[in-house]
Design an enzyme around this catalytic site. Sequence first.
Site, PDB file in Angstrom:
ATOM      1  N   ARG A  52       1.019  -1.420  -0.097  1.00 11.38           N
ATOM      2  CA  ARG A  52      -0.087   0.041   0.043  1.00 11.38           C
ATOM      3  C   ARG A  52       0.837   1.281   0.070  1.00 11.38           C
ATOM      4  O   ARG A  52       0.689   2.408  -0.685  1.00 11.38           O
ATOM      5  CB  ARG A  52      -0.944   0.007   1.414  1.00 11.38           C
ATOM      6  CG  ARG A  52      -1.902   1.179   1.354  1.00 11.38           C
ATOM      7  CD  ARG A  52      -2.971   1.110   2.294  1.00 11.38           C
ATOM      8  NE  ARG A  52      -2.392   1.000   3.598  1.00 11.38           N
ATOM      9  CZ  ARG A  52      -2.919   0.819   4.624  1.00 11.38           C
ATOM     10  NH1 ARG A  52      -4.370   0.590   4.534  1.00 11.38           N
ATOM     11  NH2 ARG A  52      -2.492   0.855   5.947  1.00 11.38           N
ATOM     12  N   GLU A 182     -11.971  28.380  -6.492  1.00  8.28           N
ATOM     13  CA  GLU A 182     -11.102  29.169  -6.267  1.00  8.28           C
ATOM     14  C   GLU A 182      -9.780  28.419  -7.201  1.00  8.28           C
ATOM     15  O   GLU A 182      -9.728  27.269  -7.303  1.00  8.28           O
ATOM     16  CB  GLU A 182     -10.690  29.574  -5.008  1.00  8.28           C
ATOM     17  CG  GLU A 182     -10.463  28.322  -4.186  1.00  8.28           C
ATOM     18  CD  GLU A 182     -10.124  28.646  -2.680  1.00  8.28           C
ATOM     19  OE1 GLU A 182      -9.483  29.764  -2.502  1.00  8.28           O
ATOM     20  OE2 GLU A 182     -10.290  27.740  -1.755  1.00  8.28           O
ATOM     21  N   LEU A 207     -11.359  29.618   0.430  1.00 11.28           N
ATOM     22  CA  LEU A 207     -10.719  30.362   1.354  1.00 11.28           C
ATOM     23  C   LEU A 207     -11.096  32.048   1.293  1.00 11.28           C
ATOM     24  O   LEU A 207     -10.894  32.387  -0.001  1.00 11.28           O
ATOM     25  CB  LEU A 207      -9.343  30.142   1.343  1.00 11.28           C
ATOM     26  CG  LEU A 207      -8.392  30.825   2.450  1.00 11.28           C
ATOM     27  CD1 LEU A 207      -8.674  30.121   3.708  1.00 11.28           C
ATOM     28  CD2 LEU A 207      -6.853  30.986   2.055  1.00 11.28           C
TER      29      LEU A 207
HETATM   30  N1  PDD Z   1      -2.284  31.144  -0.569  1.00 12.99           N
HETATM   31  N2  PDD Z   1      -7.003  30.352  -1.866  1.00 12.99           N
HETATM   32  C1  PDD Z   1      -6.203  29.569  -1.430  1.00 12.99           C
HETATM   33  C2  PDD Z   1      -6.492  28.028  -1.502  1.00 12.99           C
HETATM   34  C3  PDD Z   1      -5.150  29.885  -0.823  1.00 12.99           C
HETATM   35  O1  PDD Z   1      -4.017  29.048  -0.397  1.00 12.99           O
HETATM   36  C4  PDD Z   1      -4.870  31.343  -0.990  1.00 12.99           C
HETATM   37  C5  PDD Z   1      -3.588  31.791  -0.228  1.00 12.99           C
HETATM   38  C6  PDD Z   1      -5.911  32.327  -1.229  1.00 12.99           C
HETATM   39  C7  PDD Z   1      -5.673  33.665  -1.215  1.00 12.99           C
HETATM   40  O2  PDD Z   1      -5.630  34.198  -0.047  1.00 12.99           O
HETATM   41  P1  PDD Z   1      -4.541  35.664   0.549  1.00 12.99           P
HETATM   42  O3  PDD Z   1      -5.406  36.673  -0.342  1.00 12.99           O
HETATM   43  O4  PDD Z   1      -4.852  35.717   1.874  1.00 12.99           O
HETATM   44  O5  PDD Z   1      -3.159  35.235   0.046  1.00 12.99           O
HETATM   45  C8  PDD Z   1      -6.958  31.653  -1.635  1.00 12.99           C
HETATM   46  C9  PDD Z   1      -1.078  31.599  -0.284  1.00 12.99           C
HETATM   47  C10 PDD Z   1      -0.527  32.740  -0.635  1.00 12.99           C
HETATM   48  C11 PDD Z   1      -0.014  30.070  -0.424  1.00 12.99           C
HETATM   49  O6  PDD Z   1      -0.558  29.243  -0.091  1.00 12.99           O
HETATM   50  O7  PDD Z   1       0.962  30.619  -0.792  1.00 12.99           O
END
Ligand code: PDD
Length: 287
Positions: A52, A182, A207
Amino acid sequence: MPRIAYVNGRYVAHRDAQVHVEDRGYQFADGVYEVCEVARGHIMDMTGHLDRLGRSLRELSIDWPLNRAALQIIMGEVVRRNHVRNGLVYLQVTRGVAPRDHVFPGPGVRPALVVTAKRTDPALATKRAEAGLSVITVPENRWERVDIKTVGLLPNVLARQKAKLAGAQEAWFVDPDGTVKEGAATNAWIVTKDGVLVTRPAESGILRGITRTTLFAVAKSLGLTIEERGFSVDEAKAAREAFITAATTVVMPVVSIDGEPVANGHPGSVALSLRAAFFDVAEKRPA
Ligand code: PDD
């Protein structure tokens, strides 16, 4: 308390056993593991567990850290060095240590391997078995809680890697009904023909990006309207503009989706003005 752990080629005191802060298991849950029972000094079902493990590694395109025979020897050694006659042996492989980036690191980065063992009390287990135990039910939500900024990012990592292999820089998650959720690490936006900004409500399956939230004020400063609603992939492809937001990208125009150009295939003026106005509007604290 287990006394010895195996960490990347060395048997070390358990209390000193450490992995690097940029281990991808720590940063992205980008790893796999197995737990085998140890009973009367025997590791149980080793073949099944290693089969596995092999499957899990293959599915994630992580190399074996060592060959099977070597892993078996190390597991046995960790069990013996900890004097475990009855207990558990735990093995974890991650994609290794690399500067944080969702996409897979290059071939120079070797998988990281940790093996630990601990004792359990067979008499206690027998007693528990005699009494039986209770369960509760919970909704199947592994893992719907994308509203939490957790390090459980393996699906995001795989999506980003897929984007990279397709010559793209981001992947948008899409619901079964075709609506965009997203990006793997960014929020998704479009600009309609009427110049309205559209993004999915943060209450439903995304998020709540901080950049996304700030963009409401940025848009206001430019006299732009935002509509919070879902939009489909088709709507995005036919939109006047599309863009993404995140702390890493601020506002970044999207010029193609699944190989098809968005509008004329060039960055849109709305996205670029939002990008330019962002620094003026966002909260600024001297570092
Ligand atoms: N990521 N959605 C997801 C899944 C994310 O991981 C992020 C941010 C965002 C945008 O969130 P913010 O505007 O607060 O950065 C939306 C960061 C930048 C990363 O994982 O590198």
